[in-house]
Design an enzyme around this catalytic site. Structure first.
Site, mmCIF file in Angstrom:
data_model
loop_
_atom_site.group_PDB
_atom_site.id
_atom_site.type_symbol
_atom_site.label_atom_id
_atom_site.label_comp_id
_atom_site.label_asym_id
_atom_site.label_seq_id
_atom_site.Cartn_x
_atom_site.Cartn_y
_atom_site.Cartn_z
ATOM 1 N N SER A 26 1.495 -5.654 10.093
ATOM 2 C CA SER A 26 2.441 -4.762 10.759
ATOM 3 C C SER A 26 3.216 -3.919 9.753
ATOM 4 O O SER A 26 3.464 -2.727 9.968
ATOM 5 C CB SER A 26 3.409 -5.560 11.639
ATOM 6 O OG SER A 26 4.151 -6.488 10.877
ATOM 7 N N TYR A 27 3.592 -4.535 8.637
ATOM 8 C CA TYR A 27 4.304 -3.829 7.568
ATOM 9 C C TYR A 27 3.433 -2.709 6.995
ATOM 10 O O TYR A 27 3.887 -1.573 6.839
ATOM 11 C CB TYR A 27 4.678 -4.832 6.483
ATOM 12 C CG TYR A 27 5.446 -4.277 5.308
ATOM 13 C CD1 TYR A 27 6.762 -3.870 5.455
ATOM 14 C CD2 TYR A 27 4.859 -4.192 4.044
ATOM 15 C CE1 TYR A 27 7.484 -3.382 4.365
ATOM 16 C CE2 TYR A 27 5.570 -3.717 2.951
ATOM 17 C CZ TYR A 27 6.886 -3.313 3.124
ATOM 18 O OH TYR A 27 7.585 -2.831 2.046
ATOM 19 N N ALA A 28 2.169 -3.033 6.727
ATOM 20 C CA ALA A 28 1.240 -2.041 6.180
ATOM 21 C C ALA A 28 1.012 -0.907 7.165
ATOM 22 O O ALA A 28 0.937 0.269 6.778
ATOM 23 C CB ALA A 28 -0.086 -2.707 5.812
ATOM 24 N N ALA A 44 3.076 0.198 9.462
ATOM 25 C CA ALA A 44 4.264 1.059 9.477
ATOM 26 C C ALA A 44 4.310 1.945 8.239
ATOM 27 O O ALA A 44 4.594 3.149 8.323
ATOM 28 C CB ALA A 44 5.523 0.203 9.567
ATOM 29 N N LYS A 45 4.022 1.364 7.081
ATOM 30 C CA LYS A 45 4.115 2.110 5.833
ATOM 31 C C LYS A 45 3.036 3.195 5.732
ATOM 32 O O LYS A 45 3.298 4.291 5.219
ATOM 33 C CB LYS A 45 4.011 1.147 4.641
ATOM 34 C CG LYS A 45 5.226 0.248 4.476
ATOM 35 C CD LYS A 45 6.512 1.044 4.353
ATOM 36 C CE LYS A 45 7.689 0.198 3.929
ATOM 37 N NZ LYS A 45 8.951 0.997 3.895
#
Length: 253
Positions: free
Chosen positions: A155-157, A159-160
């Protein structure tokens, strides 16, 4: 280069602690007035007191970038106090890092997207008229998690990488307005990493060996210093780029 910042106004989201505070400190030392945003008022007030020691004005604003109305109100407060915006640094981000993709709930995924790409979108949208007036700069934060597909960072990747795509489109659309937009992917020593180093010194040393420069970055000197350059007149012709600040471990073609 730092003379460019005197009298200017720099927004640092998530500027009350960690990487954001390091960046805010670099800009305060360069005599830029500072706006720091975040969700915890006490953290922002403490940071304000520290940053004011450098002889600049500091405006702390409690706001969650994922909510459009809160960002609009924050920008209105900035203009009311300073009358201008020169630099926008979108640093803030929350996520459920460490969870495997199949372990994520939709709520977990929403957390990363809302605090990441929606926050960047909202701050860019509402600061645009003022950045256009000053021919300002935007610096958005992405991550090696997205560039290199790191385990436990879905999820972090996502978004980034969304932030990187948004940034490149904005660089194309806003170039005619004299606004340059770039992305930074940092590898930084944080309090969490310091704790990890103390608990797992052998693993930490092994990790360091994978970094050609043999250290993690410093939030103020390495990350803040690069942001200062990207916001300066010296970097006004650099736009749409992704810069990996990872000590040589973020090599890309």
């Amino acid at each position: 280069m730092t003379d460019d910042m005197k009298g200017k106004v720099t927004i640092v989201t998530g500027g009350g602690k960690g990487i954001g505070f390091g960046i805010a400190t670099a800009f305060a030392k360069a005599k830029s007035n500072i706006v720091i945003t975040g969700r915890t008022e006490s953290t922002l007030i403490s940071a304000k007191e520290k940053l004011e020691k450098y002889g600049v004005e500091v405006l702390p604003i409690t706001a969650d970038g994922g909510y459009e109305e809160q960002v609009k109100e924050a920008v209105d407060k900035i203009i009311e106090k300073f009358g201008r915006i020169d630099v926008l640094i979108n640093n803030a981000q929350a996520s459920k890092s460490g969870l495997q993709l199949v372990e994520h709930t939709q709520e977990d995924f929403d957390l990363a997207i809302k605090s990441g790409i929606y926050a960047v979108f909202n701050f860019m949208k509402f600061t645009y008229p003022y950045l256009k007036e000053t021919k300002g700069s935007v610096i958005n934060f992405a991550s090696g998690a997205g560039l290199f597909g790191r385990d436990g960072q879905s999820s972090y990747a996502a978004a980034k990488e969304g932030i990187r795509g948004l940034s490149r489109v904005a660089a194309t659309e806003w170039g005619k307005d004299g606004i340059n937009i770039n992305v930074v992917c940092p590898l930084v020593m944080t309090k969490q990493l310091e704790q990890w180093k103390a608990e797992y010194p052998e693993l930490f040393e092994k990790t360091i060996q994978g970094i050609p420069l043999q250290r993690f970055g410093d939030a103020e000197k390495d990350i803040g210093g690069t942001c200062l350059f990207l916001a300066s007149d010296a970097a006004s012709y650099i736009s749409g780029e992704t810069i990996t600040l990872q000590g040589g471990s973020g090599l890309r073609p």
